[in-house]
Design a protein around this motif. Structure first.
Motif, PDB file in Angstrom:
ATOM      1  N   LEU A  55       0.808  -1.224   0.000  1.00 18.66           N
ATOM      2  CA  LEU A  55       0.000   0.000   0.000  1.00 18.66           C
ATOM      3  C   LEU A  55       0.841   1.275   0.000  1.00 18.66           C
ATOM      4  O   LEU A  55       0.403   2.306  -0.491  1.00 18.66           O
ATOM      5  N   GLY A  56       2.044   1.196   0.567  1.00 20.10           N
ATOM      6  CA  GLY A  56       2.931   2.351   0.519  1.00 20.10           C
ATOM      7  C   GLY A  56       3.255   2.730  -0.912  1.00 20.10           C
ATOM      8  O   GLY A  56       3.204   3.902  -1.296  1.00 20.10           O
ATOM      9  N   HIS A  57       3.568   1.717  -1.736  1.00 22.66           N
ATOM     10  CA  HIS A  57       3.790   1.982  -3.165  1.00 22.66           C
ATOM     11  C   HIS A  57       2.536   2.580  -3.785  1.00 22.66           C
ATOM     12  O   HIS A  57       2.603   3.523  -4.566  1.00 22.66           O
ATOM     13  N   ALA A  58       1.401   1.962  -3.460  1.00 21.24           N
ATOM     14  CA  ALA A  58       0.154   2.389  -4.091  1.00 21.24           C
ATOM     15  C   ALA A  58      -0.082   3.869  -3.816  1.00 21.24           C
ATOM     16  O   ALA A  58      -0.420   4.634  -4.720  1.00 21.24           O
ATOM     17  N   LEU A  59       0.136   4.279  -2.586  1.00 18.78           N
ATOM     18  CA  LEU A  59      -0.050   5.691  -2.249  1.00 18.78           C
ATOM     19  C   LEU A  59       0.979   6.558  -2.971  1.00 18.78           C
ATOM     20  O   LEU A  59       0.638   7.543  -3.631  1.00 18.78           O
ATOM     21  N   LEU A 392      11.500  21.177   0.849  1.00 17.93           N
ATOM     22  CA  LEU A 392      10.947  19.973   1.467  1.00 17.93           C
ATOM     23  C   LEU A 392       9.473  20.184   1.770  1.00 17.93           C
ATOM     24  O   LEU A 392       9.084  21.212   2.316  1.00 17.93           O
ATOM     25  N   HIS A 393       8.677  19.206   1.406  1.00 23.60           N
ATOM     26  CA  HIS A 393       7.248  19.241   1.703  1.00 23.60           C
ATOM     27  C   HIS A 393       6.857  18.002   2.476  1.00 23.60           C
ATOM     28  O   HIS A 393       7.083  16.908   1.970  1.00 23.60           O
ATOM     29  N   THR A 506       9.617  11.762  -4.696  1.00 22.16           N
ATOM     30  CA  THR A 506       8.836  11.511  -3.491  1.00 22.16           C
ATOM     31  C   THR A 506       9.146  10.140  -2.919  1.00 22.16           C
ATOM     32  O   THR A 506       9.484   9.208  -3.644  1.00 22.16           O
ATOM     33  N   SER A 507       9.050  10.070  -1.607  1.00 22.09           N
ATOM     34  CA  SER A 507       9.167   8.786  -0.926  1.00 22.09           C
ATOM     35  C   SER A 507       8.581   8.988   0.453  1.00 22.09           C
ATOM     36  O   SER A 507       8.199  10.098   0.803  1.00 22.09           O
ATOM     37  N   ASP A 508       8.528   7.931   1.226  1.00 16.81           N
ATOM     38  CA  ASP A 508       8.078   8.144   2.598  1.00 16.81           C
ATOM     39  C   ASP A 508       9.274   8.519   3.454  1.00 16.81           C
ATOM     40  O   ASP A 508      10.409   8.561   2.992  1.00 16.81           O
ATOM     41  N   ARG A 509       9.014   8.825   4.706  1.00 18.01           N
ATOM     42  CA  ARG A 509      10.081   9.386   5.537  1.00 18.01           C
ATOM     43  C   ARG A 509      11.175   8.385   5.871  1.00 18.01           C
ATOM     44  O   ARG A 509      12.258   8.759   6.288  1.00 18.01           O
ATOM     45  N   GLY A 510      10.896   7.107   5.657  1.00 15.16           N
ATOM     46  CA  GLY A 510      11.829   6.066   6.047  1.00 15.16           C
ATOM     47  C   GLY A 510      13.177   6.125   5.368  1.00 15.16           C
ATOM     48  O   GLY A 510      14.153   5.606   5.894  1.00 15.16           O
ATOM     49  N   HIS A 538       5.757  11.839   1.554  1.00 16.45           N
ATOM     50  CA  HIS A 538       4.338  11.511   1.723  1.00 16.45           C
ATOM     51  C   HIS A 538       4.123  10.697   2.995  1.00 16.45           C
ATOM     52  O   HIS A 538       5.064  10.176   3.597  1.00 16.45           O
ATOM     53  N   ALA A 539       2.867  10.598   3.376  1.00 16.05           N
ATOM     54  CA  ALA A 539       2.518   9.893   4.610  1.00 16.05           C
ATOM     55  C   ALA A 539       2.857   8.411   4.499  1.00 16.05           C
ATOM     56  O   ALA A 539       2.894   7.840   3.420  1.00 16.05           O
ATOM     57  N   THR A 540       3.101   7.830   5.621  1.00 14.02           N
ATOM     58  CA  THR A 540       3.313   6.392   5.706  1.00 14.02           C
ATOM     59  C   THR A 540       1.968   5.729   5.980  1.00 14.02           C
ATOM     60  O   THR A 540       1.214   6.176   6.834  1.00 14.02           O
ATOM     61  N   VAL A 541       1.685   4.679   5.232  1.00 12.30           N
ATOM     62  CA  VAL A 541       0.411   3.990   5.416  1.00 12.30           C
ATOM     63  C   VAL A 541       0.541   2.949   6.522  1.00 12.30           C
ATOM     64  O   VAL A 541       1.368   2.042   6.439  1.00 12.30           O
TER      65      VAL A 541
END
Length: 728
Positions: A55-59, A392-393, A506-510, A538-541
């Motif tokens: 789902l992280g990819h999907a988002l 940074l956003h 874009t990526s998640d914070r990880g 972006h947000a982490t799911v």
RNA sequence: GGGCGCUUAGCUCAGUGGUAGAGCGACUCGUUUACACCGAGUAGGCCCGGGGUUCGAUCCCUCGAGCGCCCACCA
């Protein structure tokens, strides 16, 4: 015959067909788009070849696609580069566990065969994930798909290494590094997870002092004691050699323990916290990173008592040699108790470093590794932020970004793995066989050569150079991604000239530090430009309960299952709708249902409008004046909504944009305007309906590309292209 | 130790310095040829707690509680 819309929308029948339509149109490739000056470029965060869609990819891909699709419709020449990452340590581990199931291992196979196995793995599974990505409807340019082990990419990696080396920023040295015994490689600080665990704290007598340690076995490598320089209790000892009783490790294993006197220097060091424990620490420079720094400051000897296999070395003494760390700990605890050197043992909780990839306990050991100096590179990355070359956003990530760079240590870039980019480092054979007449030049033979050339020759003798066994940290190559995929280091690369730097990544914070920050300094150093303008975190799911989604924990949700159940557009819309710029979103299947119902609503609005046009021509206003002839109230509301949607997408507020669309389409357009005009039968109403609907389809298209395209293709309109390239 | 995020309707979450919103769920009514994957409506909330700023705070400031995350790692 006029096309009509079936009673319900069927994603299963539609999505594959529409995706082919797009692929065949060539519009994913910028060359096929109208040549505009304005370009809009992004690169995918390349998934590991070990991965599968989650789902992280999907988002992430949905949001990235929304922006790209909007820009394409706005007339930008858009490019989205897809690709995959060889994922050094992760892929190696995956194949190793595959081998374990076959009752074999990489050592039995040998390096060459093992690498072939990983390559086989890549052939088999590597592209599956990209095909799964296509199911999400992403509009990436598949003709430019890249892989971090492509020949060209390998050249880029070598070139990067050589340029850093020439600059003097890559060096080899023996340092205490994090060593994973299971993976048998060094790992970087970022690859160590500290896990809070229950252990014991042992209080051991050192002459007049008693000190606490969680690792009594490292006592065998102690070379000093340290106190805070201002600690009044111990000040008088600083600089003195203290004679203390210790275990005599020369006594064989099968005999009772004995003590012997050893000398330990007492040093004063600011890193010691006088308030903690007894305020004195034992210093084991070889097996603790902090201790190794104390050791360096005070020029203490370092005794390596634990080796790369996680066993005690000869230097630990015959009593302990060859014991595993845990066994050695048990043994020395017994010995200390028997000899009266153990004061007491308490329960204790503290952080234990574990390997990010395999979860084994990480051992700090001294090891010869390659490092990249970070001082100057950190400055480049900080400068990029300070000078607003990158944004940074959300901007709250600026602080962690800065802090990480301000406290950075040199990056251990070498790994003792078999899968990855070999270092372009060549080591001179130990024997020099002088060339005839050059006997005198033998001393000039270089120990190592840094070269992209295969098997370089020694100038002075006939010895061979053998390539270093090490490979590079997988993130070393990822850091080059945005420009390496565009053809760097080839200066004449058309793509590099035309499409670099990218507009956003874009990526998640990880992976902010593992990847994003490293791309910034790599880009700045190698190309002089930051590799992207915007970095969108972006947000982490997470699961509904706020837990990590993980397949092994059974908390993962497979997006492909959701797609089957609700359709891709519902998934995309639902995920977008959830997004709020927070660091986490809790996934709830209810939003899928909402997305599906919304898709149905959109479908039916258009079905209604098509029916309403039966016997009439569906047409759009040909010039702006004609728009004024339509029902103004609803048109104005739509225009406001459209601006709102556009602005929010540009600010990465995808959720707000989605909600604005949803509210307008459902409540203003359908519930109010359509209901209120049901009894009307005039061209003005029909034209208004058509105008509203088509504009809504355009605005919705980035979020829900399949259904909107399908509807658009079925509308009885003249002179239409693909919705994906219609003017926004 | 340092930093960050969250706490709003039964559930999942938006949101705004001034009468509190959505989706799902509940209830009432409606078989109107776009949609029952629907429409019209109803119920349901000291907007975590204390203090402050303000004419006015769910929103701003401060302290605190709970949950979660990141960085550093302490013997």
């Amino acid at each position: 015959m006029r096309e009509t819309l079936d009673k319900t929308y069927d994603p299963q029948k539609t999505e594959e067909k529409i995706y082919k339509l797009w692929e065949n149109s060539g519009y994913f490739t910028p060359e096929k788009l109208p040549d505009g000056k304005n370009k809009f470029v992004t690169a995918i965060a390349p998934p590991n070849i070990t991965g599968e869609l989650h789902l992280g990819h999907a988002l992430e891909l949905t949001l990235q696609d929304i922006l790209i699709r909007m820009k394409r419709m706005q007339g930008y020449k858009t490019l989205w580069i897809p690709g995959i990452d060889h994922a050094g340590i992760a892929a190696q581990n995956k194949v190793e566990s595959q081998l374990a199931k076959e009752n074999t291992n990489r050592h039995k196979l040998g390096r060459k065969k093992f690498v072939e196995r990983v390559e086989q793995w890549k052939e088999q599974y590597g592209n599956i994930i990209l095909n799964q990505f296509k199911k999400l409807g992403i509009s990436a340019d598949w003709t430019r798909s890249r892989y971090t082990m492509d020949i060209e990419y390998q050249r880029a990696v070598e070139e990067a290494f050589i340029r850093y080396y020439k600059k003097g920023w890559i060096y080899r040295g023996e340092r205490v590094i994090n060593w994973c015994i299971r993976c048998s490689t060094s790992i970087s600080n970022l690859e160590v997870n500290y896990v809070h665990e229950k252990t014991k704290l042992y209080y051991i007598k050192y002459g007049p002092f008693t000190l606490a340690t969680a690792r009594p076995e490292t006592k065998l490598g102690d070379t000093a004691l340290a106190v805070h320089p201002d600690d009044k209790r111990y000040k008088k000892y600083i600089g003195r050699d203290l004679e203390v009783d210790s275990i005599d490790s020369s006594i064989p294993k099968d005999q009772p323990p004995e003590t012997k006197k050893i000398k330990l220097k007492v040093v004063g060091d600011n890193s010691v916290d006088p308030k903690f424990g007894t305020g004195i620490i034992k210093v084991t420079p070889a097996h603790d990173i902090t201790d190794s720094e104390i050791g360096k400051r005070h020029k203490l000897p370092s005794i390596k008592i634990i080796d790369e296999r996680g066993k005690m070395t000869k230097k630990a003494g015959p009593r302990y040699e060859d014991l595993k760390v845990n066994q050695a700990r048990e043994q020395i605890v017994k010995d200390l108790q028997k000899t009266g050197l153990m004061d007491k043992i308490e329960d204790y909780e503290h952080n234990i470093g574990r390997c990010d990839r395999c979860n084994s306990v990480v051992e700090p050991i001294p090891s010869k590794q390659w490092f990249l100096k970070m001082n100057e590179l950190a400055k480049l990355a900080l400068e990029a932020l300070d000078k607003k070359e990158i944004n940074l956003h959300p901007n709250r990530w600026e602080k962690p970004y800065r802090n990480w760079l301000l406290n950075i240590r040199d990056w251990n870039i070498s790994r003792q793995l078999w899968w990855g980019h070999r270092l372009p480092v060549w080591i001179h054979e130990s024997k020099c066989v002088p060339k005839p007449g050059r006997e005198k030049d033998i001393e000039k033979c270089e120990e190592i050569k840094i070269s992209a050339e295969k098997e370089p020759k020694c100038e002075y003798c006939d010895a061979k150079f053998i390539q270093s066994e090490d490979v590079l940290d997988t993130w070393f190559s990822s850091a080059l991604w945005p420009f390496a995929v565009l053809g760097w280091p080839d200066k004449d690369s058309k793509d590099l000239k035309e499409f670099y730097p990218t507009n956003f990544i874009t990526s998640d914070r990880g992976i902010l530090f593992l990847w994003q920050v490293r791309m910034v300094f790599s880009g700045k150093f190698f190309t002089g430009k930051a590799p992207f303008k915007d970095l969108f975190i972006h947000a982490t799911v997470l699961t509904k309960d706020g837990k990590r989604m993980s397949k092994s924990l059974g908390t993962g949700i497979d997006p492909l299952v959701l797609i089957d159940k609700y359709g891709t557009d519902a998934l995309r819309f639902g995920l977008s709708y959830l997004t709020t710029g927070l660091q986490d979103v809790h996934f709830n299947e209810e939003v899928m249902l909402m997305g599906k119902k919304f898709a149905n609503k959109i479908w039916n609005i258009n079905r209604y409008i098509v029916m309403k046009h039966e016997g009439h021509t569906m047409k759009l206003p040909e010039n702006p004046e004609d728009i004024k002839k339509l029902d103004q109230k609803i048109i104005t509301e739509m225009e406001e909504m459209a601006i709102n949607v556009r602005d929010n997408i540009e600010k990465y507020n995808f959720g707000e944009a989605a909600r604005a669309l949803y509210d307008f389409v459902w409540h203003n357009f359908a519930d109010k305007y359509i209901e209120e005009t049901k009894n009307r039968d005039d061209d003005k109403t029909r034209d208004t309906l058509a105008y509203l609907s088509i504009n809504c389809l355009k605005l919705l298209h980035p979020f829900m590309p399949f259904i909107t395209e399908e509807i658009y293709q079925k509308l009885p309109l003249k002179n239409k292209s693909l919705l994906m390239v219609e003017n926004w």
